[in-house]
Design a protein around this motif. Structure first.
Motif, PDB file in Angstrom:
ATOM      1  N   ARG A   9       0.841  -1.194   0.000  1.00 19.59           N
ATOM      2  CA  ARG A   9       0.000   0.000   0.000  1.00 19.59           C
ATOM      3  C   ARG A   9       0.878   1.246   0.000  1.00 19.59           C
ATOM      4  NH1 ARG A   9      -2.167  -0.542   6.287  1.00 19.59           N
ATOM      5  NH2 ARG A   9      -0.108  -0.371   7.263  1.00 19.59           N
ATOM      6  N   PRO A  10       0.331   2.387  -0.467  1.00 17.14           N
ATOM      7  CA  PRO A  10       1.092   3.632  -0.455  1.00 17.14           C
ATOM      8  C   PRO A  10       1.505   3.999   0.969  1.00 17.14           C
ATOM      9  CG  PRO A  10      -0.902   3.852  -1.783  1.00 17.14           C
ATOM     10  CD  PRO A  10      -1.002   2.543  -1.055  1.00 17.14           C
ATOM     11  N   VAL A  11       2.654   4.629   1.106  1.00 17.67           N
ATOM     12  CA  VAL A  11       3.132   5.067   2.410  1.00 17.67           C
ATOM     13  C   VAL A  11       2.537   6.433   2.717  1.00 17.67           C
ATOM     14  CG1 VAL A  11       5.151   5.683   3.772  1.00 17.67           C
ATOM     15  CG2 VAL A  11       5.263   3.767   2.163  1.00 17.67           C
ATOM     16  N   HIS A  12       1.873   6.540   3.870  1.00 19.31           N
ATOM     17  CA  HIS A  12       1.267   7.804   4.287  1.00 19.31           C
ATOM     18  C   HIS A  12       2.115   8.461   5.369  1.00 19.31           C
ATOM     19  CE1 HIS A  12      -2.355   6.946   1.996  1.00 19.31           C
ATOM     20  NE2 HIS A  12      -2.392   5.733   2.539  1.00 19.31           N
ATOM     21  N   MET A  13       2.018   9.787   5.426  1.00 18.56           N
ATOM     22  CA  MET A  13       2.791  10.514   6.437  1.00 18.56           C
ATOM     23  C   MET A  13       2.365  10.103   7.843  1.00 18.56           C
ATOM     24  SD  MET A  13       5.256  12.655   6.482  1.00 18.56           S
ATOM     25  CE  MET A  13       6.162  12.990   7.985  1.00 18.56           C
ATOM     26  N   SER A  14       1.074   9.952   8.060  1.00 19.62           N
ATOM     27  CA  SER A  14       0.550   9.473   9.340  1.00 19.62           C
ATOM     28  C   SER A  14      -0.811   8.859   9.112  1.00 19.62           C
ATOM     29  CB  SER A  14       0.444  10.612  10.369  1.00 19.62           C
ATOM     30  OG  SER A  14      -0.505  11.574   9.947  1.00 19.62           O
ATOM     31  N   SER A  15      -1.239   8.011  10.036  1.00 23.35           N
ATOM     32  CA  SER A  15      -2.545   7.356   9.926  1.00 23.35           C
ATOM     33  C   SER A  15      -3.083   7.082  11.324  1.00 23.35           C
ATOM     34  CB  SER A  15      -2.449   6.025   9.174  1.00 23.35           C
ATOM     35  OG  SER A  15      -1.961   6.205   7.867  1.00 23.35           O
ATOM     36  N   PRO A  16      -4.343   7.416  11.600  1.00 23.89           N
ATOM     37  CA  PRO A  16      -4.919   7.064  12.898  1.00 23.89           C
ATOM     38  C   PRO A  16      -5.140   5.571  13.004  1.00 23.89           C
ATOM     39  CG  PRO A  16      -6.604   7.984  11.468  1.00 23.89           C
ATOM     40  CD  PRO A  16      -5.303   8.116  10.732  1.00 23.89           C
ATOM     41  N   ASP A  17      -5.161   5.089  14.233  1.00 20.13           N
ATOM     42  CA  ASP A  17      -5.385   3.665  14.506  1.00 20.13           C
ATOM     43  C   ASP A  17      -6.833   3.508  14.963  1.00 20.13           C
ATOM     44  OD1 ASP A  17      -5.422   1.049  15.467  1.00 20.13           O
ATOM     45  OD2 ASP A  17      -3.352   1.139  16.161  1.00 20.13           O
ATOM     46  N   ILE A  18      -7.719   3.225  14.025  1.00 21.32           N
ATOM     47  CA  ILE A  18      -9.163   3.173  14.292  1.00 21.32           C
ATOM     48  C   ILE A  18      -9.649   1.733  14.177  1.00 21.32           C
ATOM     49  CG2 ILE A  18     -11.445   3.984  13.583  1.00 21.32           C
ATOM     50  CD1 ILE A  18      -9.700   6.172  14.725  1.00 21.32           C
ATOM     51  N   THR A  19     -10.426   1.290  15.180  1.00 23.17           N
ATOM     52  CA  THR A  19     -10.957  -0.073  15.203  1.00 23.17           C
ATOM     53  C   THR A  19     -12.477  -0.056  15.043  1.00 23.17           C
ATOM     54  OG1 THR A  19     -11.289  -0.061  17.596  1.00 23.17           O
ATOM     55  CG2 THR A  19      -9.107  -0.734  16.792  1.00 23.17           C
ATOM     56  N   ASN A  20     -13.044  -1.236  14.889  1.00 18.76           N
ATOM     57  CA  ASN A  20     -14.507  -1.345  14.823  1.00 18.76           C
ATOM     58  C   ASN A  20     -15.152  -0.861  16.120  1.00 18.76           C
ATOM     59  OD1 ASN A  20     -14.401  -2.438  12.233  1.00 18.76           O
ATOM     60  ND2 ASN A  20     -14.341  -4.546  12.973  1.00 18.76           N
ATOM     61  N   GLU A  21     -14.467  -1.072  17.246  1.00 15.31           N
ATOM     62  CA  GLU A  21     -15.000  -0.594  18.528  1.00 15.31           C
ATOM     63  C   GLU A  21     -15.064   0.929  18.562  1.00 15.31           C
ATOM     64  OE1 GLU A  21     -13.732  -4.684  18.903  1.00 15.31           O
ATOM     65  OE2 GLU A  21     -12.671  -2.892  18.181  1.00 15.31           O
ATOM     66  N   ASP A  22     -14.072   1.575  17.979  1.00 16.23           N
ATOM     67  CA  ASP A  22     -14.086   3.037  17.896  1.00 16.23           C
ATOM     68  C   ASP A  22     -15.292   3.516  17.084  1.00 16.23           C
ATOM     69  OD1 ASP A  22     -11.658   3.234  19.306  1.00 16.23           O
ATOM     70  OD2 ASP A  22     -10.486   3.109  17.463  1.00 16.23           O
ATOM     71  N   VAL A  23     -15.480   2.891  15.933  1.00 13.29           N
ATOM     72  CA  VAL A  23     -16.592   3.277  15.062  1.00 13.29           C
ATOM     73  C   VAL A  23     -17.926   3.058  15.762  1.00 13.29           C
ATOM     74  CG1 VAL A  23     -17.768   2.762  12.890  1.00 13.29           C
ATOM     75  CG2 VAL A  23     -15.260   2.814  12.973  1.00 13.29           C
ATOM     76  N   ALA A  24     -18.075   1.927  16.440  1.00 10.31           N
ATOM     77  CA  ALA A  24     -19.331   1.625  17.135  1.00 10.31           C
ATOM     78  C   ALA A  24     -19.597   2.626  18.254  1.00 10.31           C
ATOM     79  CB  ALA A  24     -19.284   0.205  17.700  1.00 10.31           C
ATOM     80  N   ALA A  25     -18.556   3.053  18.949  1.00  8.02           N
ATOM     81  CA  ALA A  25     -18.736   4.012  20.040  1.00  8.02           C
ATOM     82  C   ALA A  25     -19.267   5.334  19.517  1.00  8.02           C
ATOM     83  CB  ALA A  25     -17.418   4.216  20.771  1.00  8.02           C
ATOM     84  N   VAL A  26     -18.722   5.804  18.399  1.00  8.64           N
ATOM     85  CA  VAL A  26     -19.190   7.070  17.814  1.00  8.64           C
ATOM     86  C   VAL A  26     -20.616   6.919  17.308  1.00  8.64           C
ATOM     87  CG1 VAL A  26     -18.810   8.740  15.972  1.00  8.64           C
ATOM     88  CG2 VAL A  26     -16.853   7.809  17.225  1.00  8.64           C
ATOM     89  N   GLN A  27     -20.898   5.826  16.628  1.00  5.41           N
ATOM     90  CA  GLN A  27     -22.252   5.604  16.122  1.00  5.41           C
ATOM     91  C   GLN A  27     -23.261   5.498  17.261  1.00  5.41           C
ATOM     92  OE1 GLN A  27     -21.599   2.081  13.715  1.00  5.41           O
ATOM     93  NE2 GLN A  27     -21.400   3.301  11.837  1.00  5.41           N
ATOM     94  N   GLY A  28     -22.814   4.925  18.380  1.00  6.95           N
ATOM     95  CA  GLY A  28     -23.722   4.782  19.513  1.00  6.95           C
ATOM     96  C   GLY A  28     -24.194   6.107  20.064  1.00  6.95           C
ATOM     97  N   VAL A  29     -23.337   7.111  20.049  1.00  3.78           N
ATOM     98  CA  VAL A  29     -23.721   8.436  20.542  1.00  3.78           C
ATOM     99  C   VAL A  29     -24.835   9.024  19.691  1.00  3.78           C
ATOM    100  CG1 VAL A  29     -22.916  10.813  20.859  1.00  3.78           C
ATOM    101  CG2 VAL A  29     -21.461   8.902  21.545  1.00  3.78           C
ATOM    102  N   LEU A  30     -24.804   8.761  18.402  1.00  7.36           N
ATOM    103  CA  LEU A  30     -25.808   9.337  17.505  1.00  7.36           C
ATOM    104  C   LEU A  30     -27.206   8.813  17.789  1.00  7.36           C
ATOM    105  CD1 LEU A  30     -23.754   9.260  14.176  1.00  7.36           C
ATOM    106  CD2 LEU A  30     -24.155  11.203  15.700  1.00  7.36           C
ATOM    107  N   GLY A  31     -27.300   7.721  18.509  1.00  8.63           N
ATOM    108  CA  GLY A  31     -28.599   7.187  18.879  1.00  8.63           C
ATOM    109  C   GLY A  31     -29.110   7.706  20.204  1.00  8.63           C
TER     110      GLY A  31
END
Length: 407
Positions: A9-31
């Motif tokens: 894959r292309p080399v990026h200057m930086s990348s966040p470390d995001i998991t499915n748990e992170d995504v679920a936590a944010v989506q949970g707030v929207l409810g």
């Protein structure tokens, strides 16, 4: 023999470390009915305070906002002086200007890039003695004639995730009744002589931009052991509403520096695995160190004896002569490898040159670091193959440029 997979894959200057748990936590707030000033912010604050080891933590929408509020809590006012470093991201000095105060720069340690504690202590002594204004740098000696001018605080920066040498700075500040504000925006989890960054002064600020050790997207956190400061932070971030104020009542001149609930939810899940996040970044740094050790043209980062834990924010090397850092950057870019200068000295930023008259030669160590420091691609999600690829390309570039210089 070096080889690079064609499907890497292309080399990026930086990348966040995001998991499915992170995504679920944010989506949970929207409810829920809480999108701002709710339970996620409260929980995130409590978790940060517990992790760092402070009595209080107050969430804000950026590290810059947190630094601004810390300056206000230190009673810094118009024409007051604050000692800080010119080798940093510009926000650490801008937050002083927001209150119409004056940043007094002192040069840095050539090994770490952190504020030089001996120079900081000398500046404190000079600026708190009536005959001490002769110490002021040429470019801002004009400020020494203001009778109402007063040194209020010291604002060290923990550059690249390595704590500044705080004990001598704090001792000098305490001897003269000055506040100490830690810019720990790049240093969550770092330790100084076994003590956590963020617990070494009167207040400290962490930041959670996507390239940081953990992220909330945008966001920051003020930590302190002082009850009055914490109450002021909470008021000022929320339009100046104090405890007991109704929604449209405002005791203080405040700001909209609140952190939203979605960001706080992401922060909570990230913080739950902070040790893993820090360990992954350290592993990547070790890969870089192993590949670049004893390189004649590239100098790897230096860790001070006072740093008992480095919290790797970026991986910054120094390009040695006769190579020029900017030539290396351009050659790497031509090979698909991003890199960045770290940092452009604050005193040479156009606004500071125009307002204060700074010029090259004012802070020679900072300027030398600004000319030679190069941030390579870095994040906790980098693969060893990617680090190997970056280092191979860097070595090829360095050798080619050296051969050209020597021809």
């Amino acid at each position: 023999m070096y080889s690079m997979s064609e499907n890497t894959r292309p080399v990026h200057m930086s990348s966040p470390d995001i998991t499915n748990e992170d995504v679920a936590a944010v989506q949970g707030v929207l409810g829920t009915r809480h999108l701002s000033i709710g339970p996620q912010v409260d929980a995130f604050e409590q978790a940060i305070a517990q992790y760092v080891g402070t009595h209080h933590a107050a969430a804000v929408n950026s590290g810059t906002s947190g630094l601004h509020l810390a300056v206000i809590a230190a009673s810094v006012r118009e024409n007051d002086l604050v000692i800080t470093t010119p080798f940093s991201f510009v926000a650490s000095a801008n937050c002083i200007l927001y209150e119409r105060a004056v940043p007094i720069f002192v040069d840095v340690d050539p090994r770490t890039g952190n504020i030089n504690p001996e120079l900081a202590s000398a500046a404190i002594d000079a600026l708190t003695n009536r005959d001490g204004h002769g110490w002021l740098p040429r470019s801002i000696s004009q400020w020494s004639t203001a009778n109402h001018q007063q040194l209020r605080a010291v604002l060290p920066v923990h550059a690249f995730g390595q704590p500044a040498d705080m004990d001598p700075i704090v001792a000098s500040a305490r001897a003269h009744g000055l506040a100490v504000i830690e810019d720990a925006c790049e240093a969550l989890g770092a330790t100084y002589k076994g003590r956590m960054a963020g617990t070494l002064g009167d207040a400290a600020v962490f930041a959670f931009y996507p390239n940081k050790q953990m992220t909330t997207g945008e966001g920051g956190m003020l930590v302190t052991d002082h009850d009055e400061s914490d109450a002021l932070f909470r008021s000022l971030r929320n339009q100046g509403r104090a405890v007991g104020d109704r929604w449209l009542n405002h005791t203080h001149l405040g700001y909209n520096y609140r952190l939203d609930e979605m960001s706080a939810a992401l922060g909570l899940t990230q913080l739950q695995r902070i040790e893993a996040l820090l360990s992954k970044r350290e592993r990547v740094a070790q890969w870089y160190n192993a590949h670049l050790a004893n390189h004649e043209l590239i100098e790897t980062p230096s860790i001070a004896p006072t740093t008992t834990r480095m919290s790797w924010f970026v991986y910054v090397v120094r390009v040695r002569r006769p190579l020029a850092r900017d030539d290396v950057m351009r050659a790497l870019a031509a090979r698909g490898i991003p890199s960045r200068p770290y940092f452009t000295p604050i005193h040479l930023q156009p606004f500071y040159v125009e307002r204060f008259g700074y010029r090259r030669g004012d802070f020679p160590i900072t300027e030398a670091l600004g000319d030679t420091s190069l941030a390579l691609p870095f994040s906790g999600v980098m693969l060893e193959e990617e680090v190997t690829h970056v280092c191979h390309e860097l070595e090829q570039v360095a050798q080619a440029l050296y051969t050209q210089k020597s021809a």
